[in-house]
Design an enzyme around this catalytic site. Structure first.
Site, short mmCIF file in Angstrom:
data_model
loop_
_atom_site.label_atom_id
_atom_site.label_comp_id
_atom_site.label_asym_id
_atom_site.label_seq_id
_atom_site.Cartn_x
_atom_site.Cartn_y
_atom_site.Cartn_z
N GLU A 46 -9.55 -1.82 5.92
CA GLU A 46 -10.08 -1.49 7.24
C GLU A 46 -11.29 -2.39 7.55
O GLU A 46 -11.80 -3.08 6.66
CB GLU A 46 -10.50 -0.01 7.26
CG GLU A 46 -9.34 0.96 7.00
CD GLU A 46 -8.44 1.18 8.22
OE1 GLU A 46 -8.22 0.22 9.00
OE2 GLU A 46 -7.94 2.30 8.40
N HIS A 87 -6.95 -4.43 10.77
CA HIS A 87 -6.76 -4.25 9.32
C HIS A 87 -5.52 -4.99 8.83
O HIS A 87 -4.56 -5.21 9.59
CB HIS A 87 -6.75 -2.77 8.93
CG HIS A 87 -5.52 -1.99 9.28
ND1 HIS A 87 -5.52 -0.63 9.50
CD2 HIS A 87 -4.22 -2.35 9.43
CE1 HIS A 87 -4.31 -0.22 9.76
NE2 HIS A 87 -3.50 -1.24 9.74
N ASP A 127 0.81 -1.22 0.00
CA ASP A 127 0.00 0.00 0.00
C ASP A 127 0.85 1.27 0.00
O ASP A 127 2.06 1.21 0.20
CB ASP A 127 -0.95 0.00 1.21
CG ASP A 127 -0.25 -0.44 2.50
OD1 ASP A 127 0.99 -0.42 2.56
OD2 ASP A 127 -0.96 -0.81 3.46
N ASN A 180 -6.94 -2.36 14.85
CA ASN A 180 -8.34 -2.62 14.53
C ASN A 180 -8.51 -3.85 13.63
O ASN A 180 -9.58 -4.09 13.10
CB ASN A 180 -8.99 -1.39 13.88
CG ASN A 180 -8.36 -1.05 12.52
OD1 ASN A 180 -7.48 -1.76 12.05
ND2 ASN A 180 -8.82 0.02 11.90
#
Ligand code: PGA
Length: 372
Positions: free
Chosen positions: A142, A137, A67, A135
């Site tokens: 996400e 991800h 990414d 979280n």
């Protein structure tokens, strides 16, 4: 899903590097999927140190990163392109022309996603390195990202922007968008190497393994992948009944003879996944040795919420063949989640394999941990 629990950042780097080394040995022109973030840094340090010391070559490797932020130039200190260059690519002999990362400065971001997705499809990773967000991800997928996504523009959550604020000065300065490989592309890697360290990742790791069967924890998508190794420290493994694992490890270590020996990997009495091909094929000194196997009943509750567990133990004797351990052999606590056709996902057993040092087999013990 195999778990290796390590005691330090250095061990995390070494254990993770073992996986990379196996892939490179089998395929010097491997495609390696790289991740950014604090977690893989010990691995990249180890790769750089090994390259300097042993000359392990990456000349024929193709690197594909997961990414990149939108609107951050490659030369910016906060770009992932710069991160890879500074922390790894400039320290090994990889050809810069063989390194790939989405272009977050592209005029047409949708077209850039299509270009990158095509490249990824044409170059399936032999091994994909992954971190995990607090979280859950993976890359910038996400929570609630669909599992069938390919490279796309992702809107970052407030949590992710706050976690990534270091370097930008404040969460508000962190870009709102990023280009990220999708979950479907991540799952297309032949092997996945997930790294996690610190207590901040413990809940995400727990959810990855035993959380809800929906898209709330993107890392839970890895449950369907046949070859995932998770290397994590004790803090990140906090909810994985680690106390029980550690107890078994200590017992095994104290029971080990002065010149430690190990058990050859073989199916234990409990249902267990077949040995990985590369482990079976790897030379003795590179085989992550396994001495103990344990099964932990999954009941969906974090370890600390569980009632006290009982340990049933059976001992099978096998021929003992002792040898001195190689200098750099380490003891790690390993666990493997077994795909059991007869078991529903909720009740699928977790098999814990706990390696000790040495190369040749000794008598083995099978221990079963079962919740009461
Ligand atoms: P970290 O990031 O390694 O910096 O914790 C991991 C991630 O967000 O994927």
């Amino acid at each position: 899903m195999r778990f290796a629990i390590v005691k330090s950042a250095a061990e995390l780097g070494e254990r993770a590097f073992y996986e990379i080394k196996c892939v490179l040995k089998a395929k010097p022109d491997a495609v390696i999927g790289f991740a950014t973030g604090r977690t893989p840094l010990p691995l990249y340090e180890k790769m750089a140190a090994d390259h300097a010391k042993n000359g392990t070559s990456y000349k024929r490797v193709t690197a594909i990163n997961l990414d990149e932020y939108v609107g951050v130039e490659a030369k910016d200190k906060n770009s992932f392109a710069r991160f890879m260059k500074d922390n790894l690519f400039s320290k090994i002999d990889i050809d810069p022309a063989n390194t790939n990362i989405p272009n977050g400065m592209a005029e047409d971001l949708e077209a850039e996603c299509v270009r990158y997705a095509k490249f990824v499809a044409e170059h399936p990773a032999d091994i994909q390195i992954l971190g995990i967000g607090a979280n859950g991800h993976i890359a910038f997928n996400e929570p609630y990202t669909k599992y069938d996504t390919t490279t796309h523009i992702a809107l970052l959550t407030a949590k992710t922007r706050s976690d990534n604020a270091e370097g930008f000065g404040s969460p508000a300065a962190v870009p709102s968008y990023a280009l990220t490989m999708g979950i479907k592309e991540i799952l297309s890697a032949k092997k996945i190497l997930m790294l996690a360290s610190g207590e901040g990742k413990a809940e995400a790791i727990y959810n990855m393994l035993q959380g809800r069967d929906d898209t709330s924890c993107p890392a839970a998508a890895l449950r369907s992948h046949p070859d995932v190794t998770v290397v994590l420290d004790e803090a990140a493994a906090k909810y994985l009944a680690f106390d029980e694992w550690a107890k078994i490890a200590r017992t095994a270590e104290s029971a080990a003879p002065a010149a430690p020996v190990t058990a050859e990997k073989e199916p234990p009495a409990a249902p267990v996944a077949p040995a990985k091909e590369e482990e079976a094929a790897a030379p003795a000194e590179e085989t992550a040795p396994v001495a103990e196997v344990a099964e932990v009943a999954e009941d969906g509750a974090p370890a600390e919420d569980k009632p006290e567990e009982t340990v049933e133990e059976t001992v099978e004797e096998a021929p003992v063949e002792e040898t001195a351990p190689a200098e750099d052999e380490k003891v790690y606590l390993e666990a493997e989640i077994i795909e059991d056709d007869e078991a529903e996902e909720e009740s699928a057993p977790i098999v814990i394999e706990e390696p000790t040092r040495g190369k040749k087999k000794k008598g083995r013990k099978n221990k079963t941990l079962s919740g009461v």
